[in-house]
Motif scaffolding. Structure first.
Motif, PDB file in Angstrom:
ATOM      1  N   THR A 212     -10.751   1.039   9.782  1.00  0.00           N
ATOM      2  CA  THR A 212      -9.794   1.814   8.983  1.00  0.00           C
ATOM      3  C   THR A 212      -9.010   2.785   9.865  1.00  0.00           C
ATOM      4  O   THR A 212      -9.425   3.093  10.993  1.00  0.00           O
ATOM      5  CB  THR A 212     -10.499   2.629   7.879  1.00  0.00           C
ATOM      6  OG1 THR A 212     -11.308   3.632   8.506  1.00  0.00           O
ATOM      7  CG2 THR A 212     -11.343   1.739   6.979  1.00  0.00           C
TER       8      THR A 212
ATOM      9  N   ARG B 140       3.914   3.136   4.419  1.00  0.00           N
ATOM     10  CA  ARG B 140       3.033   4.286   4.296  1.00  0.00           C
ATOM     11  C   ARG B 140       1.670   3.853   3.755  1.00  0.00           C
ATOM     12  O   ARG B 140       1.589   3.117   2.765  1.00  0.00           O
ATOM     13  CB  ARG B 140       3.664   5.332   3.388  1.00  0.00           C
ATOM     14  CG  ARG B 140       2.910   6.641   3.443  1.00  0.00           C
ATOM     15  CD  ARG B 140       3.734   7.801   2.964  1.00  0.00           C
ATOM     16  NE  ARG B 140       2.945   9.015   3.125  1.00  0.00           N
ATOM     17  CZ  ARG B 140       3.348  10.215   2.760  1.00  0.00           C
ATOM     18  NH1 ARG B 140       4.541  10.367   2.225  1.00  0.00           N
ATOM     19  NH2 ARG B 140       2.585  11.273   2.936  1.00  0.00           N
ATOM     20  N   ARG B 141       0.584   4.293   4.402  1.00  0.00           N
ATOM     21  CA  ARG B 141      -0.774   3.916   4.008  1.00  0.00           C
ATOM     22  C   ARG B 141      -1.677   5.142   3.913  1.00  0.00           C
ATOM     23  O   ARG B 141      -1.340   6.218   4.391  1.00  0.00           O
ATOM     24  CB  ARG B 141      -1.367   2.941   5.047  1.00  0.00           C
ATOM     25  CG  ARG B 141      -0.591   1.651   5.234  1.00  0.00           C
ATOM     26  CD  ARG B 141      -0.649   0.771   4.002  1.00  0.00           C
ATOM     27  NE  ARG B 141      -0.068  -0.549   4.262  1.00  0.00           N
ATOM     28  CZ  ARG B 141       0.150  -1.456   3.316  1.00  0.00           C
ATOM     29  NH1 ARG B 141      -0.149  -1.197   2.055  1.00  0.00           N
ATOM     30  NH2 ARG B 141       0.674  -2.630   3.618  1.00  0.00           N
ATOM     31  N   GLU B 142      -2.855   4.902   3.348  1.00  0.00           N
ATOM     32  CA  GLU B 142      -3.865   5.953   3.207  1.00  0.00           C
ATOM     33  C   GLU B 142      -4.890   5.843   4.336  1.00  0.00           C
ATOM     34  O   GLU B 142      -4.978   4.798   5.003  1.00  0.00           O
ATOM     35  CB  GLU B 142      -4.565   5.813   1.844  1.00  0.00           C
ATOM     36  CG  GLU B 142      -3.642   6.020   0.654  1.00  0.00           C
ATOM     37  CD  GLU B 142      -3.011   7.403   0.611  1.00  0.00           C
ATOM     38  OE1 GLU B 142      -3.728   8.390   0.858  1.00  0.00           O
ATOM     39  OE2 GLU B 142      -1.795   7.480   0.349  1.00  0.00           O
TER      40      GLU B 142
ATOM     41  N   PHE C  26      -7.112   2.698   4.832  1.00  0.00           N
ATOM     42  CA  PHE C  26      -6.459   1.382   4.985  1.00  0.00           C
ATOM     43  C   PHE C  26      -7.088   0.606   6.137  1.00  0.00           C
ATOM     44  O   PHE C  26      -7.188   1.111   7.262  1.00  0.00           O
ATOM     45  CB  PHE C  26      -4.960   1.571   5.231  1.00  0.00           C
ATOM     46  CG  PHE C  26      -4.204   0.276   5.350  1.00  0.00           C
ATOM     47  CD1 PHE C  26      -3.854  -0.445   4.208  1.00  0.00           C
ATOM     48  CD2 PHE C  26      -3.869  -0.249   6.598  1.00  0.00           C
ATOM     49  CE1 PHE C  26      -3.166  -1.648   4.308  1.00  0.00           C
ATOM     50  CE2 PHE C  26      -3.183  -1.457   6.698  1.00  0.00           C
ATOM     51  CZ  PHE C  26      -2.832  -2.154   5.561  1.00  0.00           C
TER      52      PHE C  26
END
Lengths: 79, 281
Positions: free
Chosen positions: A33, A57-59, A62
């Motif tokens: 991640t 855009r990711r967290e 991810f």
């Protein structure tokens, strides 16, 4: 497979020889991640407000394949 | 007689202006001000009447034909709030005035100190200790006598912001604390006023446009639990650049041109000179 980690703004202070054109090459297993990469690099997750993986855009949770461009952006707050 | 014919009949400095295949007219600012003053008009209103009659005050005519006369008139009739008159806000206010935005509301409760001189346009040895908004308003009125400037010499908060926002078409973020920014974003959303956000850190900066319908924008920019324990300000060239990008976007907003930074974050990288556009939402 090599992940290209692109540090931005104040995050560059953690790597004095950082090359903003090349970024940091990091070898990661598929499934790793973003948060794990950040931790491995010794970066404070609390300072990162925007995570971009290949322009999306990711967290922090991810999962990466391991060959992406990972852009990390801190808060910019001065006036 | 209409204002147009009155103006045309009275002005000896009236000239035809052809530029880039387009045509308009100009008149000397002093003559316009003298003519309007004799009619009992305020300076701001004189420029409005002139532009409405297709006459550019010479002090603005170089905006033609980048701006049409109708667009310049629209800007002249607009009112913009600049929140904070330090680094970003000083340059913003100056650029807005040069652009020919006719009405500015300048708000800041802070006073100039010596350490402001490296980046704040209106900081000088003569203005130390004076309120930043008052100094900016005074200086701008010297260079732009027809500009309408309202000065608010205090920090606006959740209680005082709504009344001010109700009078403006756009608010420019030139703040330097996250709490003040959050208050601006929230109240502007309720008031239905677009915000052009800007912030700087060293040689880095960012700009984003937030419209009322975007919902809560603060977490998208700063995360859900932001802490900026150690705020680093920008150096002058970065501050000036970010302020300039903000004013250019404000111009797009005021004229209904396509926006550059809506739902996006423009990230200024002062190491590489790059401007990166990131999706924000």
């Amino acid at each position: 497979m090599t992940l290209q980690v692109l540090l931005n703004a104040s995050l560059r202070r953690f790597f004095p020889d950082y090359d903003p054109y090349q970024g940091l090459p990091v070898q990661v297993e598929p499934g790793t991640t973003v948060a794990q990469v950040v931790e491995r690099l010794g970066l404070p997750m609390g300072e990162i407000t925007i995570i971009m993986v290949n322009g999306i855009r990711r967290e922090p949770d991810f999962p990466l394949q391991g060959d992406e461009r990972l852009g990390l952006f801190p808060a910019v707050g001065g006036g | 007689m209409t204002p147009k014919t009155i103006l045309t009949a009275c002005l000896t400095s009236l000239q035809r202006l052809c530029r880039n295949g387009q045509e308009t007219r100009t008149a000397a600012d002093q003559e316009l001000l003298a003519w309007g003053g004799a009619q009992g008009m305020a300076p701001w209103q004189i420029y409005e009447q002139a532009l409405a009659a297709d006459i550019w005050p010479v002090s603005l005519e170089r905006n033609f034909p980048t701006l049409t006369t109708a667009e310049q008139l629209q800007l002249w009739r607009s009112r913009v709030l600049v929140l904070g008159l330090g680094g970003l806000g000083g340059f913003q206010a100056s650029l807005l005035a040069r652009l020919g935005v006719g009405r500015l509301v300048l708000a800041d409760g802070d006073t100039f100190t010596l350490s402001n001189l490296n980046r704040q346009l209106f900081a000088s040895p003569q203005t130390l200790g004076q309120n930043k908004a008052k100094v900016a308003g005074r200086q701008l009125n010297l260079s732009h006598p027809a500009l309408q400037v309202e000065v608010i010499d205090q920090f606006l908060d959740r209680q005082s912001l709504p009344g001010v926002l109700a009078q403006v078409q756009v608010a420019l973020d030139a703040l330097d604390t996250l709490a003040a920014r959050r208050a601006l974003f929230t109240t502007a959303r309720t008031a239905g006023v677009p915000v052009v956000h800007g912030a700087v850190h060293g040689v880095y900066g960012q700009v984003a446009t937030i419209l009322p319908q975007d919902g809560e924008a603060f977490p998208a920019l700063y995360g859900s639990d932001p802490s900026l324990s150690d705020i680093v300000v920008g150096i002058a060239p970065t501050v000036c650049l970010v302020a300039s990008l903000q004013v250019q976007e404000a111009c797009r907003l005021l004229l209904g041109w396509p926006l550059a930074y809506h739902r996006r974050l423009a990230h200024v990288d002062g190491d590489t000179g790059r401007l990166e556009i990131l999706p924000l939402f």
